[in-house]
Write an enzyme that holds these catalytic residues in place. Structure first.
Site, PDB file in Angstrom:
ATOM      1  N   GLU A 126       0.831  -1.205   0.000  1.00  5.71           N
ATOM      2  CA  GLU A 126       0.000   0.000   0.000  1.00  5.71           C
ATOM      3  C   GLU A 126       0.869   1.259   0.000  1.00  5.71           C
ATOM      4  O   GLU A 126       0.567   2.250  -0.671  1.00  5.71           O
ATOM      5  CB  GLU A 126      -0.925   0.010   1.210  1.00  5.71           C
ATOM      6  N   LEU A 181      16.736  -5.479   2.377  1.00 11.86           N
ATOM      7  CA  LEU A 181      15.555  -4.635   2.215  1.00 11.86           C
ATOM      8  C   LEU A 181      15.837  -3.521   1.218  1.00 11.86           C
ATOM      9  O   LEU A 181      16.930  -2.955   1.191  1.00 11.86           O
ATOM     10  CB  LEU A 181      15.168  -4.042   3.569  1.00 11.86           C
ATOM     11  N   GLY A 182      14.849  -3.219   0.389  1.00 11.17           N
ATOM     12  CA  GLY A 182      14.950  -2.076  -0.503  1.00 11.17           C
ATOM     13  C   GLY A 182      15.710  -2.324  -1.790  1.00 11.17           C
ATOM     14  O   GLY A 182      16.050  -1.362  -2.501  1.00 11.17           O
TER      15      GLY A 182
END
Length: 434
Positions: free
Chosen positions: A71, A319-320
């Site tokens: 989201e 992450l990322g």
């Protein structure tokens, strides 16, 4: 957009309010512990109880609640437009997960703040709204929190639901409480839906049809994920010309299946390399242990282990960096679709010309996969054996390039979705402050 009086609340709402008040301490303890277990500081974990850790800036403030990573990424492209068009306005983005918060640290534009979202308990909601007193609130996808909705309405704060999505299960659940659903949905000033099915369901449940429209899935118009070009060049050199594929956003139970498919791929392409990117990077050590116990040669990115010619599986447990690996892979399997999670975003790989493979369990992206499958941009595989067969078939045929081009063409046509949503939100904000 039309305004009509909010409907009175049925007894079931008062029961909900009573239960959440009686068990507020237990709810709070669970939420705070969950964040702290994920490495969030005790101070920031208190944001879930409505204790702000930042001052409210002067001027107008729009609150957007985006739950988790998917989201959050879907609204990122909206933020610069809203900031540019709404002078003297700050956007407060809230999420519930630590993973989304970490992304917010690096990807939120100027004049945007992040906090963890308040629990839907009396004191947490009151503290949050009293401190931030937003001029407009925006919930994303399927966030329908009764107390927050009611409190926003009581304070005269306009509320929008964007990129709305309701599963069959959610529709059935809300249908069991028609008066509550109607009372809550009557308090939304704007409802923007991914599909006509959701728009019809929300209208039938009680949303004002004048305020409901279909804008399609906002994720289609999201910007491509960031890529560190230096890392891309380095990895491209290390991967060389090896047959490469990516298994992205995998969940427990899926790593074994994609490894099995990779074994099938290796049977004909003995130097093939699987890049395995779990949905939750903190599972990396457990995944590495499992794979090594089954005889795989694994290099683990979180431990700075570089892939070499002997590496069979490169575990991208960081992450990322999802965009980095999409940019390197010609074909990608999107996880959460072999296990009952509901699937994950297929538009992210499409931005990088990836041919998309997915399992049969994708309820959260049903329309997206139906569209992509229909234009030969994505392909469903029901088992590990089918996945392995598809990898081999695409690797050796012109269909791979066809799927890549179709996927990219699909997402590049999505810019109008973002524009449509931003125009409607700005109109609601303008009406709220004038």
């Amino acid at each position: 957009m039309s305004v009509r009086p909010a409907l009175s609340l049925p007894p079931i709402y008062r029961l909900y309010a009573l239960v959440t008040r009686l068990f507020a301490r237990q709810i709070a303890n669970h939420a705070v512990k969950k964040l702290q277990d994920a490495g969030v500081s005790p101070t920031r974990a208190q944001e879930r109880l409505g204790h702000a850790t930042l001052p409210r800036p002067t001027g107008k403030l729009v609150w957007i609640h985006a739950v988790s990573v998917g989201e959050f990424q879907s609204i990122l492209g909206l933020l610069p437009t809203l900031i540019k068009q709404a002078a003297d306005t700050t956007i407060l983005v809230t999420t519930t997960t630590a993973t989304a918060a970490k992304l917010a640290e690096t990807r939120l534009p100027e004049r945007c703040l992040h906090q963890y979202s308040p629990l839907d308990t009396a004191k947490a909601t009151q503290r949050f709204l009293t401190h931030w007193h937003p001029d407009m609130a925006v919930f994303v996808e399927s966030e329908i929190w009764p107390r927050q909705i009611v409190n926003l309405g009581d304070r005269g704060i306009p509320l929008a639901l964007i990129n709305a999505r309701l599963s069959e299960k959610s529709i059935k659940s809300w249908s069991r409480f028609p008066r509550l659903a109607k009372a809550l949905l009557s308090r939304f000033s704007l409802v923007l839906c991914q599909t006509q099915k959701t728009a019809t369901a929300l209208t039938n449940l009680g949303a004002n049809p004048v305020n409901v429209s279909v804008t399609q899935d906002l994720k289609i118009s999201s910007d491509p994920l960031p890529v560190d070009e230096n890392q891309r060049d380095l990895l491209a050199s290390e991967f060389g010309q090896r047959p490469l594929w990516l298994a992205s956003s995998t969940h427990p139970g899926e790593e074994e299946l994609v490894a099995s498919a990779h074994k099938q791929f290796q049977a004909q392409e003995d130097d093939a390399l699987l890049v395995l990117l779990p949905r939750h990077p903190e599972r990396g050590d457990a995944i590495a242990t499992m794979l090594k116990s089954r005889g795989w040669t694994v290099a683990q990115r979180s431990k700075s282990e570089n892939p070499n010619r002997d590496t069979e599986i490169y575990l991208a447990d960081t992450l990322g960096e999802t965009g980095l690996f999409y940019s390197l892979a010609p074909q990608a399997f999107i996880g959460g679709s072999f296990v009952p999670v509901g699937g994950h975003n297929p538009f992210e790989p499409a931005h990088f010309n990836c041919a998309i493979l997915h399992g049969p369990l994708y309820a959260n992206f049903a329309q997206a996969y139906a569209d992509l499958d229909g234009i030969w941009a994505a392909r469903q595989v029901d088992t590990a054996d089918q996945l392995g067969h598809a990898l081999l078939e695409l690797h050796a045929s012109n269909d791979l390039e066809t799927m890549q081009k179709s996927a990219y063409a699909y997402v590049t046509k999505g810019a109008e979705i973002r524009k449509d949503v931003s125009v409607k939100l700005l109109a609601l904000l303008h009406n709220a402050v004038n």
